[in-house]
Structures are given as C-alpha cells and as structure tokens.
Scaffold this motif. Sequence first.
Motif, mmCIF file in Angstrom:
data_model
loop_
_atom_site.group_PDB
_atom_site.id
_atom_site.type_symbol
_atom_site.label_atom_id
_atom_site.label_comp_id
_atom_site.label_asym_id
_atom_site.label_seq_id
_atom_site.Cartn_x
_atom_site.Cartn_y
_atom_site.Cartn_z
ATOM 1 N N ALA A 85 98.436 -75.849 -31.525
ATOM 2 C CA ALA A 85 98.304 -74.508 -30.954
ATOM 3 C C ALA A 85 98.735 -73.416 -31.923
ATOM 4 O O ALA A 85 98.621 -72.229 -31.601
ATOM 5 C CB ALA A 85 99.143 -74.412 -29.671
ATOM 6 N N LEU A 86 99.221 -73.809 -33.125
ATOM 7 C CA LEU A 86 99.727 -72.810 -34.071
ATOM 8 C C LEU A 86 98.613 -72.250 -34.945
ATOM 9 O O LEU A 86 97.653 -72.964 -35.290
ATOM 10 C CB LEU A 86 100.787 -73.445 -34.975
ATOM 11 C CG LEU A 86 102.046 -73.987 -34.280
ATOM 12 C CD1 LEU A 86 102.984 -74.615 -35.317
ATOM 13 C CD2 LEU A 86 102.748 -72.899 -33.491
ATOM 14 N N PRO A 87 98.745 -70.988 -35.356
ATOM 15 C CA PRO A 87 97.822 -70.425 -36.361
ATOM 16 C C PRO A 87 98.204 -70.971 -37.732
ATOM 17 O O PRO A 87 99.128 -71.781 -37.865
ATOM 18 C CB PRO A 87 98.091 -68.917 -36.252
ATOM 19 C CG PRO A 87 99.541 -68.846 -35.877
ATOM 20 C CD PRO A 87 99.790 -70.006 -34.972
ATOM 21 N N ALA A 88 97.500 -70.514 -38.756
ATOM 22 C CA ALA A 88 97.883 -70.881 -40.118
ATOM 23 C C ALA A 88 99.311 -70.398 -40.380
ATOM 24 O O ALA A 88 99.658 -69.250 -40.075
ATOM 25 C CB ALA A 88 96.924 -70.253 -41.121
ATOM 26 N N VAL A 89 100.137 -71.283 -40.929
ATOM 27 C CA VAL A 89 101.561 -70.973 -41.121
ATOM 28 C C VAL A 89 101.778 -70.435 -42.535
ATOM 29 O O VAL A 89 101.384 -71.074 -43.515
ATOM 30 C CB VAL A 89 102.415 -72.234 -40.892
ATOM 31 C CG1 VAL A 89 103.895 -71.938 -41.159
ATOM 32 C CG2 VAL A 89 102.210 -72.764 -39.472
ATOM 33 N N PRO A 90 102.387 -69.253 -42.675
ATOM 34 C CA PRO A 90 102.690 -68.729 -44.014
ATOM 35 C C PRO A 90 103.558 -69.707 -44.796
ATOM 36 O O PRO A 90 104.392 -70.416 -44.226
ATOM 37 C CB PRO A 90 103.444 -67.426 -43.729
ATOM 38 C CG PRO A 90 103.074 -67.061 -42.332
ATOM 39 C CD PRO A 90 102.843 -68.351 -41.608
ATOM 40 N N ALA A 91 103.379 -69.766 -46.087
ATOM 41 C CA ALA A 91 104.128 -70.697 -46.916
ATOM 42 C C ALA A 91 105.636 -70.504 -46.754
ATOM 43 O O ALA A 91 106.408 -71.474 -46.755
ATOM 44 C CB ALA A 91 103.723 -70.518 -48.382
ATOM 45 N N GLN A 92 106.052 -69.230 -46.632
ATOM 46 C CA GLN A 92 107.478 -68.960 -46.526
ATOM 47 C C GLN A 92 108.097 -69.547 -45.248
ATOM 48 O O GLN A 92 109.300 -69.796 -45.199
ATOM 49 C CB GLN A 92 107.747 -67.450 -46.537
ATOM 50 C CG GLN A 92 107.173 -66.726 -47.754
ATOM 51 C CD GLN A 92 105.797 -66.154 -47.448
ATOM 52 O OE1 GLN A 92 104.958 -66.831 -46.824
ATOM 53 N NE2 GLN A 92 105.558 -64.918 -47.887
ATOM 54 N N ALA A 93 107.301 -69.785 -44.213
ATOM 55 C CA ALA A 93 107.817 -70.281 -42.935
ATOM 56 C C ALA A 93 107.568 -71.777 -42.743
ATOM 57 O O ALA A 93 108.001 -72.352 -41.737
ATOM 58 C CB ALA A 93 107.170 -69.503 -41.793
ATOM 59 N N ARG A 94 106.869 -72.378 -43.734
ATOM 60 C CA ARG A 94 106.408 -73.752 -43.514
ATOM 61 C C ARG A 94 107.568 -74.727 -43.284
ATOM 62 O O ARG A 94 107.516 -75.577 -42.385
ATOM 63 C CB ARG A 94 105.555 -74.184 -44.698
ATOM 64 C CG ARG A 94 104.726 -75.432 -44.399
ATOM 65 C CD ARG A 94 103.612 -75.579 -45.407
ATOM 66 N NE ARG A 94 102.676 -74.457 -45.320
ATOM 67 C CZ ARG A 94 101.993 -73.972 -46.351
ATOM 68 N NH1 ARG A 94 102.170 -74.480 -47.564
ATOM 69 N NH2 ARG A 94 101.157 -72.970 -46.184
ATOM 70 N N ASP A 95 108.645 -74.633 -44.079
ATOM 71 C CA ASP A 95 109.760 -75.584 -43.923
ATOM 72 C C ASP A 95 110.411 -75.456 -42.548
ATOM 73 O O ASP A 95 110.709 -76.457 -41.894
ATOM 74 C CB ASP A 95 110.804 -75.353 -45.016
ATOM 75 C CG ASP A 95 110.322 -75.820 -46.386
ATOM 76 O OD1 ASP A 95 109.313 -76.550 -46.433
ATOM 77 O OD2 ASP A 95 110.948 -75.447 -47.395
ATOM 78 N N GLU A 96 110.635 -74.212 -42.129
ATOM 79 C CA GLU A 96 111.288 -74.016 -40.833
ATOM 80 C C GLU A 96 110.399 -74.495 -39.690
ATOM 81 O O GLU A 96 110.884 -75.111 -38.726
ATOM 82 C CB GLU A 96 111.632 -72.537 -40.649
ATOM 83 C CG GLU A 96 112.473 -72.271 -39.403
ATOM 84 C CD GLU A 96 112.988 -70.850 -39.313
ATOM 85 O OE1 GLU A 96 113.607 -70.513 -38.280
ATOM 86 O OE2 GLU A 96 112.758 -70.072 -40.269
ATOM 87 N N VAL A 97 109.111 -74.228 -39.794
ATOM 88 C CA VAL A 97 108.189 -74.694 -38.754
ATOM 89 C C VAL A 97 108.155 -76.218 -38.740
ATOM 90 O O VAL A 97 108.180 -76.846 -37.661
ATOM 91 C CB VAL A 97 106.782 -74.102 -38.966
ATOM 92 C CG1 VAL A 97 105.770 -74.772 -38.037
ATOM 93 C CG2 VAL A 97 106.798 -72.587 -38.716
ATOM 94 N N THR A 98 108.128 -76.854 -39.908
ATOM 95 C CA THR A 98 108.102 -78.322 -39.982
ATOM 96 C C THR A 98 109.349 -78.922 -39.346
ATOM 97 O O THR A 98 109.282 -79.917 -38.610
ATOM 98 C CB THR A 98 107.981 -78.784 -41.448
ATOM 99 O OG1 THR A 98 106.754 -78.270 -41.990
ATOM 100 C CG2 THR A 98 107.979 -80.297 -41.540
ATOM 101 N N ARG A 99 110.519 -78.299 -39.649
ATOM 102 C CA ARG A 99 111.769 -78.803 -39.060
ATOM 103 C C ARG A 99 111.737 -78.723 -37.540
ATOM 104 O O ARG A 99 112.180 -79.642 -36.842
ATOM 105 C CB ARG A 99 112.962 -78.006 -39.587
ATOM 106 C CG ARG A 99 113.425 -78.397 -40.974
ATOM 107 C CD ARG A 99 114.817 -77.849 -41.276
ATOM 108 N NE ARG A 99 114.904 -76.404 -41.106
ATOM 109 C CZ ARG A 99 114.620 -75.529 -42.067
ATOM 110 N NH1 ARG A 99 114.196 -75.950 -43.253
ATOM 111 N NH2 ARG A 99 114.729 -74.220 -41.851
ATOM 112 N N ASN A 100 111.218 -77.640 -37.005
ATOM 113 C CA ASN A 100 111.195 -77.489 -35.553
ATOM 114 C C ASN A 100 110.152 -78.376 -34.881
ATOM 115 O O ASN A 100 110.358 -78.838 -33.751
ATOM 116 C CB ASN A 100 110.980 -76.019 -35.186
ATOM 117 C CG ASN A 100 112.276 -75.226 -35.281
ATOM 118 O OD1 ASN A 100 113.151 -75.337 -34.428
ATOM 119 N ND2 ASN A 100 112.410 -74.433 -36.342
#
Length: 254
Positions: A168-183
């Motif tokens: 359900a997520l849009p394209a994730v900015p590179a700067q947020a990728r680690d935090e999104v992956t962790r969550n």
Amino acid sequence: MYTSRTNARRWQIAGVAAVAVAMVGVGLGVAAADETGAPTVSCPSIADKLPAVPAQAQAEIARNLALLNTQIGEANRRLATSQGEGGPNFVQNAILGPLKDKRVATINRMATAIGRNAPRPQLDVQGLATCSLNRGGGASAAEPTAVATQAPGTVAARTVNCPRVAGALPAVPAQARDEVTRNLALLDTQIGEANRRLATSVGEGGPNFVRNAILGPLEDKRVATINRIATAIGRHTARPNLDVAALAPCALNN
C-alpha cells in the motif's frame, strides 16, 4: 498392732497403684481411640474428569495431581492432631475451607495447562474442589496421577491474517528507506508474537479473549507502526494517505 498397721498401709499403696494403672490404661485407650477414630477427608477425584491431556502438558498435570494428594495428606494430619479443638465450625473453617481453596487453585492450573495446547476443559471447579469427611477414620481415596494423553497435532493453533502494508506504500525516498524497512520488519515481528500468543493460550478466557488479549493489542501496535512509516516518508516527500483503519486490523486464519 504394728503388723496390722503395716498391712493396712501396704493395701493402701497397692490400691493407689492399681487406680493409677487403671487411669493410665484408660488414658491410653482414649488416645488409641482418638488415633484410630480420627476423621479423614473425602475428596472428588479429578483425573477422571480431565480430557485427554496434550503431551506438552503431561508433566504439569502429573505434578498437580500429585499435589492434590499432598494436600489431602496435610488435611488428614491436621484432623488427627486437632481433635477437640475449636468450636463446631473448626473443621470447616480451619481444614476443609483452606483445603478447598488450595484445590481450586490446583484444578485451575491444570485447566490452564491443558488450555495452552488444546481447548480449555470446562470443569465444575467448585464441586470438584469441595471435600467432606470420612467419619470413623476411613482411609482417604488417593487421587490417580495417570491420565490419557492426547495424540500430538490433534489441535492446530490459529494464526493471524493481516493486510500487507508494503503493497500500500508509494515509492519510498532513499532517505527514508532504512526506517521504513525497519518498521515493515517490526510488523512481521508483531505478527509472530501474536501467533505465539495464540498457540500458547488455546482455550483460555471467554469468547472475547482472542479479540481483547491478542487481536486488539496487535491492531494498536500496527496503527503506531504504520503511522511511523507514513511519517518517515513524509519527511522527504508528500506524506502518504494510508488507510490505517483498514491496514491495521487483523483477522484469524482458522
């Protein structure tokens, strides 16, 4: 005259001794009657009221059945050493009442142990916990400690079925990728924890137990995690409008 007095004295001593012996004999007779005539407790058997016990719970059930016998033995010793104590309610208040409380706790522990791996048995705890007296010193019946074992795999625990958040997520900015992956990984961890809780609590609680104790708390955790993902993305691009109310709740795979 002297001889007569001596004989009378001898007979007096002999008479006192005879009375003393008789009194000792009566005392011993009462003591023996008290020992052999002490009442004992008569308790309902539990083992034959239990369903087939899952193998994982077998050792815990055996320990608690043995504990029931220990409790009966303690009550019998208390009955034997307290005859004549207290008023008319002494036995009920000091022995049978506390014994019932111990048995209630022990029976509930057994039901819980079975319920972790199979449906929790619906036992008449109050009826099974209540003991009466064997009058005249009849022996207490021993609680059997052997029970039927349930075949492994008879009951399969349910698992949670949760909507996929990543899709359900849009394209994730590179700067947020680690935090999104962790969550996203945290969402998987939460599902695993819920599945383990389901597996170890089969049969516990009432009809709303799973909703209140597992699915509800899981939903709350997922709401917080999904919102953290949206916030992480929103720091570097437009914050996604995720349907949190639909993505957070989970159902059960039956």
